[in-house]
Design a protein around this motif. Structure first.
Motif, PDB file in Angstrom:
ATOM      1  N   ALA A   8      -4.077  -2.517  11.569  1.00  0.00           N
ATOM      2  CA  ALA A   8      -3.124  -1.513  12.049  1.00  0.00           C
ATOM      3  C   ALA A   8      -3.264  -1.316  13.556  1.00  0.00           C
ATOM      4  CB  ALA A   8      -3.334  -0.187  11.324  1.00  0.00           C
ATOM      5  N   ARG A   9      -4.501  -1.404  14.056  1.00  0.00           N
ATOM      6  CA  ARG A   9      -4.713  -1.183  15.487  1.00  0.00           C
ATOM      7  C   ARG A   9      -3.918  -2.200  16.313  1.00  0.00           C
ATOM      8  NH1 ARG A   9     -10.214  -0.455  15.518  1.00  0.00           N
ATOM      9  NH2 ARG A   9      -9.758   1.624  14.726  1.00  0.00           N
ATOM     10  N   ILE A  10      -3.905  -3.450  15.851  1.00  0.00           N
ATOM     11  CA  ILE A  10      -3.151  -4.485  16.565  1.00  0.00           C
ATOM     12  C   ILE A  10      -1.662  -4.149  16.556  1.00  0.00           C
ATOM     13  CG2 ILE A  10      -2.559  -6.942  16.606  1.00  0.00           C
ATOM     14  CD1 ILE A  10      -5.241  -7.360  15.009  1.00  0.00           C
ATOM     15  N   ALA A  11      -1.143  -3.791  15.354  1.00  0.00           N
ATOM     16  CA  ALA A  11       0.288  -3.486  15.221  1.00  0.00           C
ATOM     17  C   ALA A  11       0.672  -2.291  16.097  1.00  0.00           C
ATOM     18  CB  ALA A  11       0.619  -3.198  13.763  1.00  0.00           C
ATOM     19  N   VAL A 318       2.925   6.291   7.675  1.00  0.00           N
ATOM     20  CA  VAL A 318       1.960   5.253   8.058  1.00  0.00           C
ATOM     21  C   VAL A 318       2.697   3.922   8.266  1.00  0.00           C
ATOM     22  CG1 VAL A 318      -0.094   3.957   7.369  1.00  0.00           C
ATOM     23  CG2 VAL A 318       0.080   6.407   6.854  1.00  0.00           C
ATOM     24  N   TYR A 319       3.493   3.502   7.278  1.00  0.00           N
ATOM     25  CA  TYR A 319       4.235   2.238   7.417  1.00  0.00           C
ATOM     26  C   TYR A 319       5.142   2.255   8.640  1.00  0.00           C
ATOM     27  CZ  TYR A 319       7.442  -1.582   6.805  1.00  0.00           C
ATOM     28  OH  TYR A 319       8.172  -2.708   7.038  1.00  0.00           O
ATOM     29  N   ARG A 320       5.796   3.373   8.869  1.00  0.00           N
ATOM     30  CA  ARG A 320       6.764   3.460   9.965  1.00  0.00           C
ATOM     31  C   ARG A 320       6.117   3.195  11.331  1.00  0.00           C
ATOM     32  NH1 ARG A 320      11.565   6.404   9.769  1.00  0.00           N
ATOM     33  NH2 ARG A 320      10.879   7.862  11.354  1.00  0.00           N
ATOM     34  N   ARG A 321       4.803   3.325  11.394  1.00  0.00           N
ATOM     35  CA  ARG A 321       4.120   3.046  12.655  1.00  0.00           C
ATOM     36  C   ARG A 321       3.410   1.698  12.679  1.00  0.00           C
ATOM     37  NH1 ARG A 321       5.036   8.037  11.820  1.00  0.00           N
ATOM     38  NH2 ARG A 321       5.582   9.402  13.575  1.00  0.00           N
ATOM     39  N   THR A 322       2.871   1.298  11.540  1.00  0.00           N
ATOM     40  CA  THR A 322       2.075   0.056  11.555  1.00  0.00           C
ATOM     41  C   THR A 322       2.884  -1.172  11.177  1.00  0.00           C
ATOM     42  OG1 THR A 322       1.460   0.231   9.232  1.00  0.00           O
ATOM     43  CG2 THR A 322       0.044   1.347  10.827  1.00  0.00           C
ATOM     44  N   GLY A 323       3.967  -0.990  10.420  1.00  0.00           N
ATOM     45  CA  GLY A 323       4.705  -2.150   9.929  1.00  0.00           C
ATOM     46  C   GLY A 323       3.975  -2.809   8.768  1.00  0.00           C
ATOM     47  N   GLY A 324       4.556  -3.877   8.270  1.00  0.00           N
ATOM     48  CA  GLY A 324       4.085  -4.467   7.024  1.00  0.00           C
ATOM     49  C   GLY A 324       2.872  -5.373   7.137  1.00  0.00           C
ATOM     50  N   HIS A 325       2.717  -6.041   8.285  1.00  0.00           N
ATOM     51  CA  HIS A 325       1.646  -7.029   8.384  1.00  0.00           C
ATOM     52  C   HIS A 325       0.265  -6.426   8.206  1.00  0.00           C
ATOM     53  CE1 HIS A 325       4.350 -10.067  10.755  1.00  0.00           C
ATOM     54  NE2 HIS A 325       4.635 -10.000   9.472  1.00  0.00           N
ATOM     55  N   ALA A 326       0.111  -5.159   8.623  1.00  0.00           N
ATOM     56  CA  ALA A 326      -1.200  -4.519   8.567  1.00  0.00           C
ATOM     57  C   ALA A 326      -1.727  -4.404   7.133  1.00  0.00           C
ATOM     58  CB  ALA A 326      -1.137  -3.140   9.212  1.00  0.00           C
ATOM     59  N   TYR A 327      -0.797  -4.449   6.163  1.00  0.00           N
ATOM     60  CA  TYR A 327      -1.237  -4.287   4.771  1.00  0.00           C
ATOM     61  C   TYR A 327      -1.837  -5.573   4.189  1.00  0.00           C
ATOM     62  CZ  TYR A 327       1.179   0.205   4.824  1.00  0.00           C
ATOM     63  OH  TYR A 327       1.584   1.491   5.127  1.00  0.00           O
ATOM     64  N   VAL A 346     -10.020  -3.783  -6.713  1.00  0.00           N
ATOM     65  CA  VAL A 346     -10.189  -2.792  -5.641  1.00  0.00           C
ATOM     66  C   VAL A 346     -11.203  -3.265  -4.596  1.00  0.00           C
ATOM     67  CG1 VAL A 346     -10.909  -0.431  -5.109  1.00  0.00           C
ATOM     68  CG2 VAL A 346      -9.477  -0.880  -7.106  1.00  0.00           C
ATOM     69  N   ALA A 347     -12.249  -3.958  -5.043  1.00  0.00           N
ATOM     70  CA  ALA A 347     -13.298  -4.395  -4.119  1.00  0.00           C
ATOM     71  C   ALA A 347     -12.744  -5.351  -3.059  1.00  0.00           C
ATOM     72  CB  ALA A 347     -14.426  -5.064  -4.894  1.00  0.00           C
ATOM     73  N   ASN A 348     -11.626  -6.019  -3.354  1.00  0.00           N
ATOM     74  CA  ASN A 348     -11.061  -6.985  -2.415  1.00  0.00           C
ATOM     75  C   ASN A 348     -10.021  -6.394  -1.466  1.00  0.00           C
ATOM     76  OD1 ASN A 348     -12.519  -9.200  -3.515  1.00  0.00           O
ATOM     77  ND2 ASN A 348     -11.128  -9.131  -5.260  1.00  0.00           N
ATOM     78  N   ALA A 349      -9.729  -5.110  -1.626  1.00  0.00           N
ATOM     79  CA  ALA A 349      -8.744  -4.490  -0.735  1.00  0.00           C
ATOM     80  C   ALA A 349      -9.070  -3.010  -0.616  1.00  0.00           C
ATOM     81  CB  ALA A 349      -7.333  -4.695  -1.285  1.00  0.00           C
ATOM     82  N   LYS A 350     -10.355  -2.730  -0.323  1.00  0.00           N
ATOM     83  CA  LYS A 350     -10.782  -1.340  -0.466  1.00  0.00           C
ATOM     84  C   LYS A 350     -10.275  -0.400   0.613  1.00  0.00           C
ATOM     85  CE  LYS A 350     -15.288  -2.735   1.254  1.00  0.00           C
ATOM     86  NZ  LYS A 350     -16.614  -3.150   0.840  1.00  0.00           N
ATOM     87  N   SER A 351      -9.759  -0.918   1.730  1.00  0.00           N
ATOM     88  CA  SER A 351      -9.246   0.019   2.733  1.00  0.00           C
ATOM     89  C   SER A 351      -7.820   0.461   2.426  1.00  0.00           C
ATOM     90  CB  SER A 351      -9.325  -0.595   4.139  1.00  0.00           C
ATOM     91  OG  SER A 351      -8.472  -1.720   4.228  1.00  0.00           O
ATOM     92  N   LEU A 352      -7.096  -0.295   1.570  1.00  0.00           N
ATOM     93  CA  LEU A 352      -5.691   0.020   1.335  1.00  0.00           C
ATOM     94  C   LEU A 352      -5.438   1.385   0.676  1.00  0.00           C
ATOM     95  CD1 LEU A 352      -3.927  -3.355   0.465  1.00  0.00           C
ATOM     96  CD2 LEU A 352      -3.727  -1.963   2.517  1.00  0.00           C
ATOM     97  N   PRO A 353      -6.235   1.802  -0.320  1.00  0.00           N
ATOM     98  CA  PRO A 353      -5.963   3.127  -0.894  1.00  0.00           C
ATOM     99  C   PRO A 353      -6.084   4.262   0.128  1.00  0.00           C
ATOM    100  CG  PRO A 353      -7.396   1.876  -2.346  1.00  0.00           C
ATOM    101  CD  PRO A 353      -7.293   1.098  -1.066  1.00  0.00           C
ATOM    102  N   TYR A 354      -6.683   3.974   1.308  1.00  0.00           N
ATOM    103  CA  TYR A 354      -6.811   5.002   2.340  1.00  0.00           C
ATOM    104  C   TYR A 354      -5.692   4.907   3.381  1.00  0.00           C
ATOM    105  CZ  TYR A 354     -11.317   5.814   0.242  1.00  0.00           C
ATOM    106  OH  TYR A 354     -12.296   6.122  -0.668  1.00  0.00           O
ATOM    107  N   ALA A 355      -4.813   3.911   3.243  1.00  0.00           N
ATOM    108  CA  ALA A 355      -3.744   3.723   4.229  1.00  0.00           C
ATOM    109  C   ALA A 355      -2.587   4.679   3.941  1.00  0.00           C
ATOM    110  CB  ALA A 355      -3.254   2.271   4.203  1.00  0.00           C
ATOM    111  N   SER A 356      -2.887   5.947   3.822  1.00  0.00           N
ATOM    112  CA  SER A 356      -1.879   6.931   3.454  1.00  0.00           C
ATOM    113  C   SER A 356      -2.358   8.316   3.833  1.00  0.00           C
ATOM    114  CB  SER A 356      -1.643   6.883   1.943  1.00  0.00           C
ATOM    115  OG  SER A 356      -0.955   8.038   1.511  1.00  0.00           O
TER     116      SER A 356
END
Lengths: 454, 205
Positions: A8-11, A318-327, A346-356
């Motif tokens: 997200a930081r890059i986006a 969140v999406y409106r600022r980061t766009g889709g690639h960050a996910y 969940v172990a393979n994408a553990k930061s995503l549930p916090y992207a909100s």
């Protein structure tokens, strides 16, 4: 995968992207709101959509068998694929059986999810993306950032330059969208007219009749599912609906939620093979690829109700600022934040549930009432916490559970509180973006016993 | 691959073994319209114009002249079952034309099975007067004749009218082909017909 905060930081540093995103999401959001407001029974339709999908999940085994039987009875062939590799191999086999090196393909998230194009390329078959935006991305080696407007991050002059480099045949182009669309039409027309094999996903599959449904705008979906003599469709097992009449609900919910239109320009429905009309050889691949894992979680299961409208993306702060690639997944936005961790574990994408921020806007616009915030919390509870946080939480639980410990801890905190508003050591991340609130000089309980106490 | 089939079914059954039965399904949404006949015709026309289709109103007797005028002597494809009176002078019957032959046509004239006023939608169901799907897809102009008694108000009414035709290839057409992929600016006509002309014929009473 790269964690969401890093990506997200890059986006967030890309001001062109943020500008495009704000524009696009605001426009579609307003269009959606207008056409939804004119439907007097919108809530009843949403409730019916939710209930139909819940019924599909509860009886999925029966519907799968019924769908298989219906497709076969109509002259189609049914394949089953446990994962992406199996599905890709089936599609490649069909292409090879007809000795083709090119197939025409209509945009499909499911085939993106399993990396079908790459797998076909490895097998010597080039899949031509025919959706306008997908073509742009394919020509440039880029990937989608929005479910509905995959090239939302590209502007017209970038597209003009790209077309002149690739498909314009040396012609000079302006950046007029009309001219750019005509360039794509001309380039793809020959491909459509001569294609031997078409590949598609589908929005819905009807168990009762074996009918497949593709909802689209440009006509490339009609081309791919009508003109080639052979058609292969990859269908996630969650896309089934029980009856043909159930479409009367979803064909009202989907276009209004998705593009903000009363109805999308083209919806194609076909059942097996029809003599003298369309492909004379039809294959459907039923894909699991983690879906049965999602199904086994009674809270998370509702993520499978998704009809891929993308309304939740357009309202998400969140999406409106980061766009889709960050996910880091073909499923971006709020729905991606609950679907990807469940499909991959969940172990393979553990930061995503916090992207909100858990604001709930996604739940409000969802045409099938997926309670995304609740599923996010449910998944957060499954993510692995770091050791310090775990110990801190466990101690807090003990302190909050015992009144004497609690009062003792309050006194201790007050005494030990310094001027610093940051927590030191391993818990520092808690105060990286917020100040620690000062403790009250006197707690309510202390005040109560002083004023009213015995 | 029976092994994959068995395993997916087994996983599915294991996943749904526990849990409560789903709530009873409530279909409390509208299944019938409320607008009268002239209102329905007007609504369909209005919604189609919104999609930037061209809309013409005529009567059964004036239809032939109007179609001739629209066709302007161009090579117009027609399905086999299209009535003689609907065929303009230079029409070409689709007796299994190749995709390239279809591409060489200037346009196509067909009927439809049902039209939905609320959403501005024409439903083609592969009937005698509608032809196969490629016929209404490849030529650049689609002229679709709709009788007023084929117009319903709501989507559920259209599905009721399609009962018995579920297994036919069906195409729902709502305006000409379009894309909004470039900076969300709508462009009519990418791969499907770039021009849609809807001729609404008042039935002779």
């Amino acid at each position: 995968m790269t964690s969401f905060p890093e990506a997200a930081r890059i986006a967030l540093g890309d001001s062109q992207l943020r500008h495009n995103l704000r524009n696009a999401t605001t426009t579609i959001r307003d269009k959606r709101a207008r056409v939804v407001a004119e439907v007097p029974d919108w809530d009843e339709l949403r409730e019916a959509g939710r209930a139909i999908k819940a019924d599909v999940m509860r009886r999925l085994d029966e519907y799968l068998l019924q769908f298989e039987e219906s497709v076969q009875a109509a002259g189609g062939q049914v394949h089953w694929a446990r994962d992406g590799a199996e599905a890709n191999a089936i599609v490649l086999d069909v292409a090879r059986a007809h000795d083709v090196t090119e197939v025409v393909k209509v945009k499909s998230l499911t085939t993106d999810e399993i990396g079908l194009n790459e797998a076909l390329a490895a097998g010597g078959v080039h899949a031509i993306e025919t959706d306008f935006a997908e073509l742009i991305l394919q020509l440039d080696g880029d990937w989608p950032s929005h479910i509905l407007v995959p090239a939302i991050h590209r502007n017209r002059s970038e597209i003009r330059d790209l077309f002149m480099r690739t498909i314009a045949d040396g012609r000079e182009l302006s950046d007029d969208p009309r001219e750019l669309a005509d360039t794509a039409r001309l380039y793809l027309r020959e491909k459509f007219l001569d294609a031997k094999v078409g590949v598609s996903g589908a929005n819905f599959g009807i168990a009762e009749t074996g009918t497949l449904v593709v909802v689209e705008s440009e006509g490339n979906g009609r081309m791919c599912t009508t003109l080639p003599p052979v058609l292969v469709t990859v269908l996630g097992i969650e896309k089934l609906l029980p009856t043909f009449a159930d479409l009367e609900v979803f064909l009202q919910l989907l276009p209004r939620s998705s593009t903000g239109e009363r109805m999308n320009p083209y919806t194609s429905l076909w059942t097996g093979v029809t003599i003298g009309d369309g492909p004379q050889e039809f294959h459907v691949v039923l894909l699991d690829n983690g879906r049965t894992r999602v199904l086994s979680d009674q809270v998370g299961r509702q993520a499978l109700h998704c009809i891929r409208c993308s309304a939740c993306l357009n309202v998400c702060p969140v999406y409106r600022r980061t766009g889709g690639h960050a996910y880091g997944s073909v499923y971006p936005g709020p729905i991606g934040a609950i679907l990807t961790p469940q499909l991959r574990g969940v172990a393979n994408a553990k930061s995503l549930p916090y992207a909100s921020s858990l604001c709930g806007a996604c739940y409000e616009v969802c045409p099938v009432k997926i309670d995304i915030p609740s599923v996010l919390l449910h998944l957060r509870a499954q993510t692995e916490k770091d050791v310090a946080e775990r110990i801190a939480m466990r101690s807090l639980a003990r302190i909050f559970g015992n009144v004497r410990l609690y009062e003792w801890a309050q006194r201790l905190a007050r005494a030990g509180e310094g001027p610093a508003r940051r927590v030191p050591g391993p818990l520092a991340s808690w105060t990286q973006t917020r100040d620690l609130k000062p403790f009250a000089k006197e707690t309510f309980r202390e005040w109560w016993s002083r004023e009213r106490g015995a | 691959m029976n092994e994959a089939r068995d395993e997916i079914l087994a996983r599915t059954r294991a996943a749904i073994r526990e849990g409560t039965p789903p709530d009873p399904l409530a279909r409390a949404y509208r299944t019938t319209g409320v607008v009268d006949d002239p209102g329905r015709v007007a609504l369909l026309g209005e919604r189609l114009l919104d999609y930037r289709a061209r809309v013409e109103h005529t009567t059964a007797t004036a239809l032939r002249d109007l179609l001739d005028e629209i066709a302007r002597g161009d090579r117009i494809g027609v399905p086999r079952g299209l009535p003689e009176t609907w065929r303009p002078a230079n029409s070409v019957e689709d007796d299994g034309l190749s995709t390239h032959e279809l591409d060489a046509l200037d346009g196509v004239i067909t009927g439809c099975t049902v039209a939905i006023a609320e959403t501005g939608t024409l439903v083609l169901a592969g009937g005698e007067m509608e032809g196969r799907r490629a016929l209404t897809l490849v030529p650049d102009v689609h002229i679709c004749v709709v009788r007023t008694d084929q117009i319903v108000e709501t989507v559920p009414e259209a599905f009721a009218a399609l009962l018995g035709r579920e297994h036919r290839p069906l195409t729902f057409v709502s305006g000409p082909s379009a894309t909004s992929d470039i900076e969300l600016e709508r462009v009519e006509g990418v791969h499907g017909p770039r021009t849609l002309i809807v001729v609404i014929v008042k039935e002779a009473s």
